[in-house]
Design an enzyme around this catalytic site. Structure first.
Site, PDB file in Angstrom:
ATOM      1  N   CYS A   1     -61.069  10.986 -20.423  1.00 53.26           N
ATOM      2  CA  CYS A   1     -61.641  12.325 -20.515  1.00 53.26           C
ATOM      3  C   CYS A   1     -60.741  13.286 -19.751  1.00 53.26           C
ATOM      4  O   CYS A   1     -60.370  13.024 -18.606  1.00 53.26           O
ATOM      5  CB  CYS A   1     -63.051  12.332 -19.933  1.00 53.26           C
ATOM      6  SG  CYS A   1     -63.710  14.013 -19.763  1.00 53.26           S
TER       7      CYS A   1
ATOM      8  N   GLY B   1     -32.662   0.318 -25.412  1.00 50.20           N
ATOM      9  CA  GLY B   1     -33.291   1.112 -26.470  1.00 50.20           C
ATOM     10  C   GLY B   1     -33.783   2.473 -26.029  1.00 50.20           C
ATOM     11  O   GLY B   1     -34.792   2.955 -26.533  1.00 50.20           O
ATOM     12  N   THR B   2     -33.049   3.099 -25.113  1.00 53.03           N
ATOM     13  CA  THR B   2     -33.425   4.458 -24.718  1.00 53.03           C
ATOM     14  C   THR B   2     -32.229   5.387 -24.867  1.00 53.03           C
ATOM     15  O   THR B   2     -31.097   4.999 -24.562  1.00 53.03           O
ATOM     16  CB  THR B   2     -33.965   4.515 -23.272  1.00 53.03           C
ATOM     17  OG1 THR B   2     -34.279   5.877 -22.954  1.00 53.03           O
ATOM     18  CG2 THR B   2     -32.988   3.953 -22.240  1.00 53.03           C
TER      19      THR B   2
ATOM     20  N   HIS C   1     -44.923   6.643 -19.267  1.00 53.89           N
ATOM     21  CA  HIS C   1     -45.465   7.703 -20.119  1.00 53.89           C
ATOM     22  C   HIS C   1     -46.877   7.392 -20.611  1.00 53.89           C
ATOM     23  O   HIS C   1     -47.317   7.926 -21.626  1.00 53.89           O
ATOM     24  CB  HIS C   1     -44.516   7.983 -21.292  1.00 53.89           C
ATOM     25  CG  HIS C   1     -43.212   8.591 -20.839  1.00 53.89           C
ATOM     26  ND1 HIS C   1     -42.090   8.657 -21.630  1.00 53.89           N
ATOM     27  CD2 HIS C   1     -42.871   9.175 -19.659  1.00 53.89           C
ATOM     28  CE1 HIS C   1     -41.105   9.256 -20.946  1.00 53.89           C
ATOM     29  NE2 HIS C   1     -41.552   9.567 -19.754  1.00 53.89           N
TER      30      HIS C   1
ATOM     31  N   ASP D   1     -46.764   1.898 -26.702  1.00 53.49           N
ATOM     32  CA  ASP D   1     -47.297   1.097 -27.805  1.00 53.49           C
ATOM     33  C   ASP D   1     -47.961  -0.213 -27.395  1.00 53.49           C
ATOM     34  O   ASP D   1     -48.578  -0.887 -28.228  1.00 53.49           O
ATOM     35  CB  ASP D   1     -46.189   0.820 -28.844  1.00 53.49           C
ATOM     36  CG  ASP D   1     -44.944   0.161 -28.235  1.00 53.49           C
ATOM     37  OD1 ASP D   1     -45.071  -0.627 -27.277  1.00 53.49           O
ATOM     38  OD2 ASP D   1     -43.830   0.444 -28.735  1.00 53.49           O
TER      39      ASP D   1
ATOM     40  N   CYS E   1     -69.762  14.075 -19.759  1.00 56.66           N
ATOM     41  CA  CYS E   1     -69.616  15.118 -18.726  1.00 56.66           C
ATOM     42  C   CYS E   1     -69.416  16.509 -19.337  1.00 56.66           C
ATOM     43  O   CYS E   1     -69.402  17.512 -18.621  1.00 56.66           O
ATOM     44  CB  CYS E   1     -68.451  14.792 -17.785  1.00 56.66           C
ATOM     45  SG  CYS E   1     -66.832  15.224 -18.468  1.00 56.66           S
TER      46      CYS E   1
ATOM     47  N   ARG F   1     -50.484   7.235 -34.831  1.00 53.29           N
ATOM     48  CA  ARG F   1     -49.545   6.412 -34.045  1.00 53.29           C
ATOM     49  C   ARG F   1     -50.239   5.166 -33.496  1.00 53.29           C
ATOM     50  O   ARG F   1     -49.631   4.103 -33.391  1.00 53.29           O
ATOM     51  CB  ARG F   1     -48.933   7.248 -32.916  1.00 53.29           C
ATOM     52  CG  ARG F   1     -47.927   8.263 -33.454  1.00 53.29           C
ATOM     53  CD  ARG F   1     -47.200   8.977 -32.343  1.00 53.29           C
ATOM     54  NE  ARG F   1     -46.508   8.061 -31.458  1.00 53.29           N
ATOM     55  CZ  ARG F   1     -46.166   8.339 -30.206  1.00 53.29           C
ATOM     56  NH1 ARG F   1     -46.445   9.515 -29.688  1.00 53.29           N
ATOM     57  NH2 ARG F   1     -45.542   7.460 -29.462  1.00 53.29           N
TER      58      ARG F   1
HETATM   59  P1  OAD Z   1     -35.386   7.889 -28.186  1.00 46.93           P
HETATM   60  O1  OAD Z   1     -35.949   7.979 -29.549  1.00 46.93           O
HETATM   61  O2  OAD Z   1     -34.946   9.142 -27.538  1.00 46.93           O
HETATM   62  O3  OAD Z   1     -34.134   6.906 -28.197  1.00 46.93           O
HETATM   63  C1  OAD Z   1     -34.215   5.672 -28.835  1.00 46.93           C
HETATM   64  C2  OAD Z   1     -32.926   4.926 -28.581  1.00 46.93           C
HETATM   65  O4  OAD Z   1     -33.065   3.620 -29.122  1.00 46.93           O
HETATM   66  C3  OAD Z   1     -31.687   5.555 -29.193  1.00 46.93           C
HETATM   67  O5  OAD Z   1     -30.673   5.664 -28.210  1.00 46.93           O
HETATM   68  C4  OAD Z   1     -31.282   4.567 -30.297  1.00 46.93           C
HETATM   69  O6  OAD Z   1     -29.867   4.475 -30.446  1.00 46.93           O
HETATM   70  C5  OAD Z   1     -31.839   3.280 -29.749  1.00 46.93           C
HETATM   71  N1  OAD Z   1     -32.175   2.249 -30.755  1.00 46.93           N
HETATM   72  C6  OAD Z   1     -32.540   2.405 -32.048  1.00 46.93           C
HETATM   73  N2  OAD Z   1     -32.783   1.225 -32.607  1.00 46.93           N
HETATM   74  C7  OAD Z   1     -32.584   0.286 -31.653  1.00 46.93           C
HETATM   75  C8  OAD Z   1     -32.696  -1.125 -31.603  1.00 46.93           C
HETATM   76  N3  OAD Z   1     -33.093  -1.844 -32.681  1.00 46.93           N
HETATM   77  N4  OAD Z   1     -32.416  -1.770 -30.447  1.00 46.93           N
HETATM   78  C9  OAD Z   1     -32.026  -1.059 -29.344  1.00 46.93           C
HETATM   79  N5  OAD Z   1     -31.912   0.265 -29.334  1.00 46.93           N
HETATM   80  C10 OAD Z   1     -32.189   0.940 -30.458  1.00 46.93           C
HETATM   81  O7  OAD Z   1     -36.480   7.096 -27.310  1.00 46.93           O
HETATM   82  P2  OAD Z   1     -36.701   7.126 -25.740  1.00 46.93           P
HETATM   83  O8  OAD Z   1     -35.421   7.125 -25.005  1.00 46.93           O
HETATM   84  O9  OAD Z   1     -37.685   6.059 -25.447  1.00 46.93           O
HETATM   85  O10 OAD Z   1     -41.669  10.852 -24.298  1.00 46.93           O
HETATM   86  O11 OAD Z   1     -37.398   8.533 -25.564  1.00 46.93           O
HETATM   87  C11 OAD Z   1     -37.832   8.915 -24.293  1.00 46.93           C
HETATM   88  C12 OAD Z   1     -39.060   9.758 -24.394  1.00 46.93           C
HETATM   89  O12 OAD Z   1     -38.842  10.853 -25.298  1.00 46.93           O
HETATM   90  C13 OAD Z   1     -40.267   9.047 -24.993  1.00 46.93           C
HETATM   91  O13 OAD Z   1     -40.965   8.243 -24.084  1.00 46.93           O
HETATM   92  C14 OAD Z   1     -41.113  10.204 -25.458  1.00 46.93           C
HETATM   93  C15 OAD Z   1     -40.037  11.039 -26.110  1.00 46.93           C
HETATM   94  O14 OAD Z   1     -40.290  12.395 -26.187  1.00 46.93           O
HETATM   95  C16 OAD Z   1     -42.837  11.499 -24.378  1.00 46.93           C
HETATM   96  O15 OAD Z   1     -43.477  11.581 -25.418  1.00 46.93           O
HETATM   97  C17 OAD Z   1     -43.273  12.119 -23.087  1.00 46.93           C
END
Ligand code: OAD
Length: 275
Positions: free
Chosen positions: A150, A212-213, A142, A127, A175, A93
């Site tokens: 460490c 985008g969440t 996150h 990222d 350590c 990644r």
């Molecule tokens: P998700 O993968 O759950 O959601 C991504 C979102 O982005 C979805 O709702 C898509 O519809 C949307 N999407 C896709 N392409 C897009 C674009 N070009 N523009 C805008 N939106 C778009 O990602 P997160 O909500 O970030 O945590 O996930 C939350 C957490 O779950 C992450 O930080 C990670 C994961 O498990 C950990 O690893 C602790």
């Protein structure tokens, strides 16, 4: 975790553009909010980096949690049981993030910081693309893939140097501990102070952008509820409805790389003093 929701009918919704250059016209109530807003929070997730070529976690068929099991890769227990496997996955990644470039969505948010007196960027992403796009300060809920620390003494170093030392397995720390990626795994607390600041800013902002969440992972997703509960206007940017889309005053169902430059332009128009 909450299951992703269906697109609700509540908030106003803009039609998808026919071309990327199509401007975005905000409803008049939102224009008024944008014109006077002093405090703005933008909250981003994996979707904003999708147009940079990085996979999201959910949806779309090729997403990370459809291809891999989080309990085998993103928990302290997984790292303890299979350090090489977990280190190798984060090395992969890290390479992908390193090779990716910020897209117009990241750059629009970096410029948005100059439009309002107080602008806070909160991300769930690890990222580093917001920083590379020029955002002045980023609250990383996150953690980050760009550093390693460490697990025993907390000593930190760039992930690139840890990987250069050992790409196959986590390098040892003097350590006696070993390095791990500086990300938050499931079951771990969020970095000290970062969540508190994000909650504080969300609870006193005038405008909150959720970009985008999927809004399914807590406590991060709760920021949207905090902002809405405190009276902020909420704008969602997402081609699909998030689990909390019903809280938005406006849903912009476009990819962030198209929507955010258009939203930035619309905001700048609202902020221009009337001549
Ligand atoms: P998700 O993968 O759950 O959601 C991504 C979102 O982005 C979805 O709702 C898509 O519809 C949307 N999407 C896709 N392409 C897009 C674009 N070009 N523009 C805008 N939106 C778009 O990602 P997160 O909500 O970030 O945590 O996930 C939350 C957490 O779950 C992450 O930080 C990670 C994961 O498990 C950990 O690893 C602790």
């Amino acid at each position: 975790m909450h299951p992703p929701g269906r697109r609700p009918t509540g908030p106003a919704e803009l039609s998808p553009p026919m071309s990327t250059a199509e401007p975005l016209r905000l409803p008049s109530a939102l224009r008024a909010r944008v014109a006077t807003a002093r405090r703005v929070v933008a909250f981003t997730g994996a979707g904003i980096s999708q147009e940079s070529g990085l996979a999201t976690f959910r949806g779309g068929g090729e997403s990370l949690w459809e291809r891999f099991r989080p309990e085998e890769l993103a928990t302290p227990q997984a790292f303890h049981a299979h350090p090489r496997r977990v280190w190798g996955w984060y090395a992969w990644r890290h390479r992908a993030a390193d090779a990716a470039e910020p897209n117009p969505g990241h750059r629009a948010l970096a410029r948005m910081a100059a439009v309002f007196p107080f602008f806070t960027l909160v991300t769930q992403n690890v990222d580093g693309l917001h920083q590379r796009a020029g955002s002045p300060e980023v609250l990383e809920l996150h953690g980050t893939l760009t550093r390693a620390h460490c697990g025993r003494c907390g000593a930190a170093r760039p992930m690139a140097s840890a990987l250069a030392e050992s790409a196959e397995e986590p390098p040892p720390c003097p350590c006696g501990g070993r390095f791990r990626p500086a990300v938050v795994w499931f079951g771990e607390p969020l970095p000290g102070g970062v969540l508190e600041r994000a909650v504080a800013e969300s609870s006193r902002c005038d405008l909150f952008l959720a970009v985008g969440t999927s809004a399914t992972v807590y406590p991060a997703a709760g920021l949207i509820e905090v902002a809405r509960g405190a009276g902020a206007a909420v704008i969602e940017v997402n081609p699909e409805a998030s689990a909390l889309a019903s809280l938005a005053d406006l849903c912009v169902p476009r990819p962030a790389g198209h929507a955010l430059p258009a939203l930035l332009e619309a905001m700048e128009r609202c902020r221009k003093p009337a001549s």
